[in-house]
Design an enzyme around this catalytic site. Structure first.
Site, PDB file in Angstrom:
ATOM      1  N   GLN A 241      40.357 -17.525  67.052  1.00 46.63           N
ATOM      2  CA  GLN A 241      40.883 -17.166  65.743  1.00 46.63           C
ATOM      3  C   GLN A 241      41.738 -15.907  65.819  1.00 46.63           C
ATOM      4  O   GLN A 241      42.823 -15.834  65.237  1.00 46.63           O
ATOM      5  CB  GLN A 241      39.728 -16.940  64.759  1.00 46.63           C
ATOM      6  CG  GLN A 241      40.173 -16.476  63.379  1.00 46.63           C
ATOM      7  CD  GLN A 241      41.058 -17.500  62.689  1.00 46.63           C
ATOM      8  OE1 GLN A 241      40.666 -18.649  62.536  1.00 46.63           O
ATOM      9  NE2 GLN A 241      42.252 -17.095  62.262  1.00 46.63           N
TER      10      GLN A 241
ATOM     11  N   CYS B 193      40.785 -16.379  57.808  1.00 48.19           N
ATOM     12  CA  CYS B 193      40.690 -17.461  58.800  1.00 48.19           C
ATOM     13  C   CYS B 193      40.359 -18.815  58.180  1.00 48.19           C
ATOM     14  O   CYS B 193      40.459 -19.834  58.866  1.00 48.19           O
ATOM     15  CB  CYS B 193      39.689 -17.097  59.896  1.00 48.19           C
ATOM     16  SG  CYS B 193      37.977 -17.016  59.345  1.00 48.19           S
TER      17      CYS B 193
ATOM     18  N   HIS C 163      34.700 -14.835  67.845  1.00 46.06           N
ATOM     19  CA  HIS C 163      35.582 -15.966  67.537  1.00 46.06           C
ATOM     20  C   HIS C 163      36.971 -15.659  68.115  1.00 46.06           C
ATOM     21  O   HIS C 163      37.941 -15.443  67.388  1.00 46.06           O
ATOM     22  CB  HIS C 163      35.662 -16.172  66.028  1.00 46.06           C
ATOM     23  CG  HIS C 163      36.179 -17.517  65.620  1.00 46.06           C
ATOM     24  ND1 HIS C 163      36.625 -18.471  66.528  1.00 46.06           N
ATOM     25  CD2 HIS C 163      36.336 -18.076  64.382  1.00 46.06           C
ATOM     26  CE1 HIS C 163      37.021 -19.536  65.865  1.00 46.06           C
ATOM     27  NE2 HIS C 163      36.865 -19.329  64.580  1.00 46.06           N
TER      28      HIS C 163
END
Length: 354
Positions: free
Chosen positions: A171, A303, A168
């Site tokens: 992020q 997150c 990810h």
């Protein structure tokens, strides 16, 4: 991957000439870093050097300062479109991409599996080729990381990972931007991860050492990070002179850490494992007791979305929690990625300290 699209100067019609455009938006200060990202894909931070990561974070700071704080209008995506292919639901990834790309003058197109024939009536190969003919970049949020590799093989435009089972990256860029804003630098910080060995952790592991950060990871047995990722991280730590600790004890991981980080214990697609996972993660909730083991200047990141079993309210809503600044920075770091991959624009403001 070869990149075939009109240059940044294609938006010169906004001001009449390329020369006027440069005067209005700038073409950056004399190069301080030997970085050229235009046309690149972003599937994992593993493929980006320390200089390239710093450049993206510098770009995010520049755009945030010029657009948010100075009120400037920078239509750097004017005439460009973004295909947003989402197999998974999203709040921050979708909003940061749609609002950020539009703020830069571009047109984002949100596409779910209900809208297109992704991998069902039409192959990923064909989809990638069609999107390449109509848009300037693809943001894909998928279940399988291998699907992203297939897209990049067939696409003639940049492909950006909006989340996969392995990584990810968007992020973590936002996390680093948030930490840089708060601490004034990244090098020397110690990050403590307390939770699942998942895609978010993998993105930290493949990038933190490049920016001089130490990493302490606590995961329950059976929920460790991918062994291949761990081996890469160990190599990075040796190369960049940073430290890595892998443990099953959350308090050991938190000891002396500047940053406490956790994430959901049950990711999308893992709902059937909920009962097993909740039992396995008992004792992994981040609380003020966890924070007592951390450094005096500790902060907390998550997150989102967050569930109380992962972190209690006292920590989550404390002054040390940077979660909402972190969420906002998803927008500025995404914009930085798009500007870097699609234009010749260079940051105009002083490079931050990393």
């Amino acid at each position: 991957m070869l990149f075939n699209m009109r240059s940044f100067f294609s938006i010169a019609k906004l001001t009449g000439t390329s020369k006027q455009l440069l005067r209005q938006f700038g073409n950056g200060p004399p190069a301080q870093m030997n970085v050229q990202l235009k046309g690149r894909d972003l599937l994992t931070l593993q493929n980006y050097t320390a200089d390239e990561l710093e450049y993206l974070l510098w770009m995010a700071s520049d755009l945030k300062q010029r657009i948010k704080h100075k009120g400037e209008y920078l239509p750097l995506m004017q005439g460009k479109s973004l295909a947003m292919v989402f197999e998974k639901r999203s709040t921050r990834t979708r909003l940061s991409a749609e609002t950020g790309f539009a703020l830069l003058g571009g047109h984002p197109s949100f596409l779910t599996t209900q809208d297109i024939h992704l991998g069902t009536n039409e192959s990923l190969t064909d989809t990638a080729r069609v999107l390449s003919s109509m848009t300037n970049a693809i943001l894909a949020r998928v279940y399988k990381h291998s699907d992203l590799h297939l897209m990049t093989k067939e696409a003639t435009i940049p492909v950006i990972n909006g989340l996969s089972d392995l990584f990810h990256p968007l992020q973590i860029l936002a996390d680093y931007h948030t930490l840089q804003e708060h601490y004034g630098g990244l090098s020397g910080l110690t990050i403590a991860w307390i939770g699942d060995g998942n895609n978010v952790l993998h993105s930290i592991m493949t990038s933190a050492a490049k920016l001089g950060m130490h990493l302490r990871v606590a995961t329950p047995k059976g929920f460790e990070p991918d062994l291949r990722i761990t081996e890469i991280t160990e190599q990075h730590c040796k190369e960049y002179g940073t430290k890595l600790l892998l443990t099953t004890d959350p308090l050991e991981a938190a000891e002396g850490a500047n940053v406490l980080v956790t994430d959901t214990w049950i990711s999308m697609g893992q709902e059937e494992e909920k009962k097993e996972r909740l039992k396995a993660f008992e004792g992994y909730q981040v609380t003020m007791q966890t924070a007592k083991a951390a450094a005096s200047n500790w902060t907390f990141l998550h997150c989102l979305p967050r569930k109380p079993e992962e972190v209690d309210d006292e920590v989550f809503y404390s002054p040390q929690s940077l979660v909402f600044q972190e969420a906002e920075n998803r927008k500025w770091t995404f914009m930085a990625v798009m500007v870097s991959l699609l234009t010749d624009y260079s940051p105009q403001l002083q490079k931050p300290t990393f």
